[in-house]
Structure formats: structure tokens, C-alpha cells
Design a protein around this motif. Structure first.
Motif, short mmCIF file in Angstrom:
data_model
loop_
_atom_site.label_atom_id
_atom_site.label_comp_id
_atom_site.label_asym_id
_atom_site.label_seq_id
_atom_site.Cartn_x
_atom_site.Cartn_y
_atom_site.Cartn_z
N GLU A 382 -5.44 5.36 15.67
CA GLU A 382 -4.56 5.53 16.82
C GLU A 382 -4.07 4.19 17.33
OE1 GLU A 382 -7.51 6.78 16.40
OE2 GLU A 382 -7.48 8.95 16.74
N GLY A 383 -4.99 3.22 17.42
CA GLY A 383 -4.61 1.90 17.89
C GLY A 383 -3.60 1.22 16.98
N ALA A 384 -3.77 1.41 15.66
CA ALA A 384 -2.84 0.80 14.71
C ALA A 384 -1.44 1.40 14.85
CB ALA A 384 -3.36 1.00 13.29
N VAL A 385 -1.35 2.72 15.00
CA VAL A 385 -0.05 3.38 15.17
C VAL A 385 0.63 2.86 16.43
CG1 VAL A 385 1.12 5.56 15.59
CG2 VAL A 385 -0.70 5.45 13.91
N ASP A 386 -0.10 2.85 17.52
CA ASP A 386 0.47 2.42 18.80
C ASP A 386 0.93 0.96 18.75
OD1 ASP A 386 -0.04 4.95 19.77
OD2 ASP A 386 -1.88 4.37 20.82
N ALA A 387 0.15 0.12 18.07
CA ALA A 387 0.51 -1.30 17.98
C ALA A 387 1.79 -1.50 17.18
CB ALA A 387 -0.64 -2.08 17.34
N LEU A 388 1.96 -0.73 16.11
CA LEU A 388 3.18 -0.83 15.30
C LEU A 388 4.40 -0.40 16.10
CD1 LEU A 388 1.94 0.58 11.86
CD2 LEU A 388 2.48 -1.80 12.40
N GLY A 392 7.64 -2.78 17.42
CA GLY A 392 8.90 -2.48 16.75
C GLY A 392 8.81 -2.55 15.24
N LEU A 393 7.60 -2.37 14.69
CA LEU A 393 7.39 -2.50 13.25
C LEU A 393 7.20 -1.17 12.55
CD1 LEU A 393 4.90 -5.54 13.18
CD2 LEU A 393 7.36 -5.56 12.70
N ALA A 394 7.14 -0.08 13.29
CA ALA A 394 6.91 1.22 12.67
C ALA A 394 8.10 1.59 11.78
CB ALA A 394 6.70 2.29 13.73
N PHE A 395 7.83 2.37 10.74
CA PHE A 395 8.87 2.76 9.80
C PHE A 395 10.00 3.51 10.51
CE2 PHE A 395 10.72 5.94 6.91
CZ PHE A 395 11.23 5.09 5.94
N ASP A 396 11.23 3.13 10.18
CA ASP A 396 12.42 3.73 10.78
C ASP A 396 13.26 4.37 9.68
OD1 ASP A 396 14.74 4.44 12.06
OD2 ASP A 396 15.26 2.42 12.73
N PRO A 397 13.36 5.69 9.62
CA PRO A 397 14.15 6.34 8.57
C PRO A 397 15.62 5.92 8.57
CG PRO A 397 12.78 7.94 9.74
CD PRO A 397 12.73 6.67 10.52
N GLU A 398 16.13 5.52 9.72
CA GLU A 398 17.55 5.14 9.80
C GLU A 398 17.84 3.84 9.04
OE1 GLU A 398 20.06 6.98 10.99
OE2 GLU A 398 18.46 8.50 11.14
N THR A 399 16.90 2.92 9.08
CA THR A 399 17.08 1.65 8.36
C THR A 399 16.35 1.65 7.02
OG1 THR A 399 15.14 0.61 9.38
CG2 THR A 399 17.25 0.43 10.55
N VAL A 403 6.75 -0.30 8.69
CA VAL A 403 5.37 -0.15 8.21
C VAL A 403 4.95 1.31 8.30
CG1 VAL A 403 2.97 -0.87 8.49
CG2 VAL A 403 4.83 -2.49 8.99
N VAL A 404 4.41 1.81 7.19
CA VAL A 404 3.83 3.15 7.12
C VAL A 404 2.33 3.00 6.92
CG1 VAL A 404 3.79 5.35 5.90
CG2 VAL A 404 5.94 4.07 6.08
N LEU A 405 1.52 3.68 7.71
CA LEU A 405 0.08 3.69 7.47
C LEU A 405 -0.19 4.76 6.41
CD1 LEU A 405 -1.32 3.36 11.10
CD2 LEU A 405 -0.85 1.56 9.42
N LEU A 435 0.83 -8.76 10.61
CA LEU A 435 -0.08 -7.72 11.09
C LEU A 435 -1.43 -8.27 11.49
CD1 LEU A 435 0.62 -4.76 8.61
CD2 LEU A 435 1.60 -5.19 10.87
N ALA A 436 -1.87 -9.34 10.82
CA ALA A 436 -3.19 -9.90 11.14
C ALA A 436 -3.26 -10.37 12.59
CB ALA A 436 -3.50 -11.05 10.20
N GLY A 437 -2.13 -10.80 13.15
CA GLY A 437 -2.14 -11.30 14.52
C GLY A 437 -1.70 -10.29 15.55
N LEU A 438 -1.50 -9.03 15.12
CA LEU A 438 -1.03 -8.00 16.03
C LEU A 438 -2.17 -7.48 16.89
CD1 LEU A 438 1.78 -6.66 16.43
CD2 LEU A 438 0.97 -4.78 14.99
#
Length: 442
Positions: A382-388, A392-399, A403-405, A435-438
Motif C-alpha cells: 500500500e505504501g509503495a502504491v501511494d508513494a508512486l 507522479g511516477l505511477a503508470f499512466d495509460p495515456e502516455t 511504474v507498475v508494481l 525509487l531508492a530515495g522515494l
């Protein structure tokens, strides 16, 4: 029509005696089984060792556009090894089979998808009367999938169809193992010994006389100074090397300075269709991959695909149907040398069949690279998803980037597997490095 998905992420034919797995290995296998959610579509029935937390399931199904309410999830009673794995006794449980038959009623199952088509899956399909839904059923019923996954059988088939393999042999006796290891070490090369059935490099060891040799594709390097040391090593490790059940041992020359690559195919009635290619990252065993492979030239890529298809066509002629990954190495001097075939859903299948073919728009396919690694230490999924999302790093289908977990949080090592989808390798690697510093909250 719908699929029956069976998440048997570890089987005896894949890893040997399941009771010999460590508790951590069983836990990791159970968490790996949850990756079968990636292959689900509306109306499917999934057989799981247990069901992951809602946040993970909803995350995966949200990305693939699958309606969770349309799925039926069936979990057998706990087995002799606990709840982590779909052990044979769990798939044979009469109460489970009755519940599964009820769940399948009226579904019109036209495909059975498994991690591995072993004897217990075959028996279950026969019990349910849906043999037709298991591709290559006749071959699998006679134990044929073990042939495709045997590292020993692979060498025979590859040699027979003219596909390059590493110098070496198959040993069924300690004496032959000793002489073969001694011969390779004696000419100044190193050796890799492989269990007949294993995956991810965890059934391999590297043997050397040079202390500077570093492992890739195996956990460690064992230094053997002379014939007495070789004899002692074989005597001590023989049971482990043969899977505790007198399997055959594969002994090959180990190539330093190489890269591990693969070509994965879907073997169908008409042909062996290329699914995708990639490069496995070894540190020292598999921790991720990059797609497409970076460490081979276009000419070497053609050779990888052409020779891989010859291998798959040989198994297709025998009756195998399903996925095969033809694995190879690019040696330091530029040769493509094949090392094994894996006839099952692999650790790469989801990248090509799901992330590319289901999640990317058609105009993005072939225009994106993927960098996947299982090294991100986080306190929770949950924390990883929220952090992405926050970064603004979560996967965006439009572009078609982000990042996909791709794997769930694994509590035994505190890590989650991710895949960066980028427009080029440089931008994807930059995101991976960030990601290491996120900051990830619990």
C-alpha cells in the motif's frame, strides 16, 4: 467463455521435493502465485493457495480492466505444507473439487491456464471433464511437460536440431561428474553445474580454480583446487545436485562476462509464435530483466529468435502446447549459446502478454522499453502504491509510461517487484534509480 486459472507457482517437476523448500521459499512461492491475477479476465475462475490483500488484487485488476465482481476465487483446504503452495493434496481434496465443479457450472471453460501443467493439474482436468481446455492435454497426460523443462533433455533436443549449447555433458553417476568437472577445470575454464529441474539459477553452482570468478546465474562459486577437492565436492553435494531423487546432473562450461537473454514463444497447433525477447538481470541470480534485450546486436537477436524457434518447433512436434522460454547466453566473444527451455508461464510472460498487449495502446507497443527489478525495499504494498502516485511516477495509460508494481510485497525479504515502462532505456533507468530515495509510508 472463461478461463480456469490454477496458481500452482511451485511444483515437484519445477523445483523437486516441495518438503525440502525452506519456509521462506514456500512463503515466496505463495506470494508469487498471486501474480496469476495478471492473467485474469472477466468471468474467470481462479484457484489460489490463498488470496492476497484487497489493495493488491484491486490494483492489478484495475490496471488490466478486469471486473473483480465477475471473478470466482476458490481456495482449497490447507495442505501438508500449510497454505502457501497448491500442493497435490490440496488439488485432490474432494470438498475442494466439489466446490470448484459448482463454480464452473455454466461457465463454458475454454482454457485452463496454469503456472505448470503437471500430473495433478491433468488429473483435476479429467475429474472436471474439461480436458479439452488444457492445451496439449495428451502430451501433458504422459508427463511430457517434464521433458520440456528438463535441462538434461534440453541438451539432447538442442544438439539434435543444431542449436548451439555449452560444452558439457549429462551425468547420472558421480564418477562421470568428477571426470567432466576435472576436464573442464583442467583446460582453464570454469564449470556450472545445474540441477535437472530448478529455476531462476537457484539450482546451480559455479565451480572454479580462480578466486576472481564471480557468479552469475548461480548463488555462489565453489573453489576446487585439485582432483581430490572435486571428488570430495561431488560426494558431499551429490544428493542436492540430483534433486534428492536421483535426477540427472547437467555439467557445462561456465562463460564469464556473458549476458543472459531469452526468446519466449507461444507454441500452438499451427506454429511457434514469438511472444517476446528480453535480458535477465543476474545479481547473482535472477532479480529482474529488461525488454528488449540491450546486450545483443540486431544480428544476435535474429539468431536468438531463429534458434529459439527451432527448439520450440521440436517440442511442438512432440505435442507440447503452451509457453516456452528458450534461454541463452551471449558469450564474451559474441556467440549465442543456449542453456535451457522453460515450458510454463515464466517470470517474463506477464511483461509481454499483459503489460505490453493489454495495458499499452497498440501504437505504443514496440515503442516502449521495460526495466523490471525485484529490489525495491518498502514497508508495504500500500505504501509503495501511494508513494508512486504522490511522486507522479505511477503508470499512466495515456502516455504509456510509468511504474507498475508487477509483484506483491514479499514479507520474507521486505521487497516488491516493479517494472518501469519508458520511452527509452535512459529515462527508464533514471526512474528506477529514483525509487531508492522515494519516501514510502507504512
Amino acid at each position: 467463455m472463461a478461463k480456469l486459472i490454477i496458481a500452482n507457482s511451485r511444483t515437484e517437476e519445477m523445483v523437486g521435493d516441495l518438503s525440502l523448500l525452506t519456509p521462506d521459499e514456500r512463503v515466496a512461492g505463495g506470494w508469487g502465485a498471486q501474480r496469476l491475477f495478471w492473467f485474469a479476465s472477466d468471468g474467470d475462475v481462479l484457484v489460489l493457495p490463498w488470496v492476497a490483500q484487497d489493495r493488491y488484487v484491486d490494483y492489478v485488476l484495475g490496471l488490466t480492466g478486469t471486473d473483480r465482481a465477475s471473478l470466482t476465487l476458490v481456495v482449497p483446504p490447507t495442505g501438508y505444507l500449510g497454505e502457501e503452495l497448491l500442493t497435490p493434496d490440496r488439488l485432490a481434496d474432494e470438498g475442494f473439487r466439489a466446490r470448484l465443479r459448482e463454480a464452473l457450472a455454466g461457465k463454458g471453460i475454454d482454457r485452463i491456464v496454469t503456472a505448470y501443467d503437471d500430473a495433478y493439474v491433468v488429473d483435476l482436468a479429467k475429474h472436471l471433464g474439461i480436458e479439452h481446455a488444457l492445451p496439449g492435454f495428451a502430451f501433458s497426460e504422459q508427463g511430457g511437460d517434464a521433458l520440456v523443462n528438463s535441462k538434461a533433455a534440453f541438451r539432447a533436443v538442442a544438439a539434435g536440431v543444431g542449436v548451439a549449447i555449452a560444452p558439457g555433458t549429462i551425468a547420472g553417476r558421480p564418477e562421470l561428474a568428477e571426470s567432466t568437472i576435472g576436464a573442464i577445470l583442467g583446460r582453464g575454464d570454469s564449470v556450472i553445474v545445474k540441477k535437472e529441474f530448478a529455476g531462476g539459477g537457484f539450482g546451480n553452482e559455479i565451480l572454479a580454480t580462480d578466486a576472481t570468478v564471480r557468479p552469475a546465474g548461480a548463488r555462489n562459486v565453489v573453489l576446487l583446487a585439485d582432483a581430490d577437492a572435486i571428488k570430495a565436492y561431488v560426494a558431499e553435494k551429490w544428493s542436492w545436485l540430483t534433486g534428492g531423487r536421483d535426477d540427472r546432473l547437467v555439467i557445462e562450461q561456465y562463460f564469464t562476462g556473458s549476458a543472459t537473454v531469452y526468446a519466449e514463444f507461444v507454441v500452438a497447433d499451427d506454429a511457434s509464435h514469438l511472444l517476446g525477447t528480453g535480458e535477465i538481470l543476474m545479481e547473482p541470480v535472477a532479480i529482474g530483466e529488461i525488454v528488449p534485450p540491450r546486450s545483443i546486436t540486431p544480428e544476435q537477436h535474429v539468431e536468438l529468435v531463429d534458434a529459439g524457434r527451432r527448439l520450440c518447433d521440436a517440442f511442438r512436434g512432440l505435442g507440447y502446447r503452451g509457453n516456452i522460454s528458450a534461454d541463452a547466453i551471449r558469450t564474451g566473444d559474441g556467440r549465442i549459446v543456449f542453456s535451457e527451455t522453460n515450458g510454463r508461464l515464466t517470470g517474463s510472460t506477464h511483461l509481454h502478454a499483459v503489460l505490453r498487449d493489454r495495458m499499452l495502446r497498440p501504437d505504443f507497443r514496440g515503442e516502449r522499453v521495460m526495466v523490471e527489478r525485484a529490489v525495491w525495499s518498502v514497508p508495504s504494498f500500500e505504501g509503495a502504491v501511494d508513494a508512486l502516485v504522490a511522486a507522479g511516477l505511477a503508470f499512466d495509460p495515456e502516455t504509456g509510461t510509468g511504474v507498475v508494481l508487477t509483484g506483491n510485497y514479499v514479507p520474507v525479504n521486505g521487497k516488491v517487484m516493479y517494472c518501469v515502462v519508458g520511452k527509452d532505456f535512459e529515462s527508464a533507468e533514471a526512474v528506477a534509480a529514483s525509487l531508492a530515495g522515494l519516501a514510502v509510508a507504512r
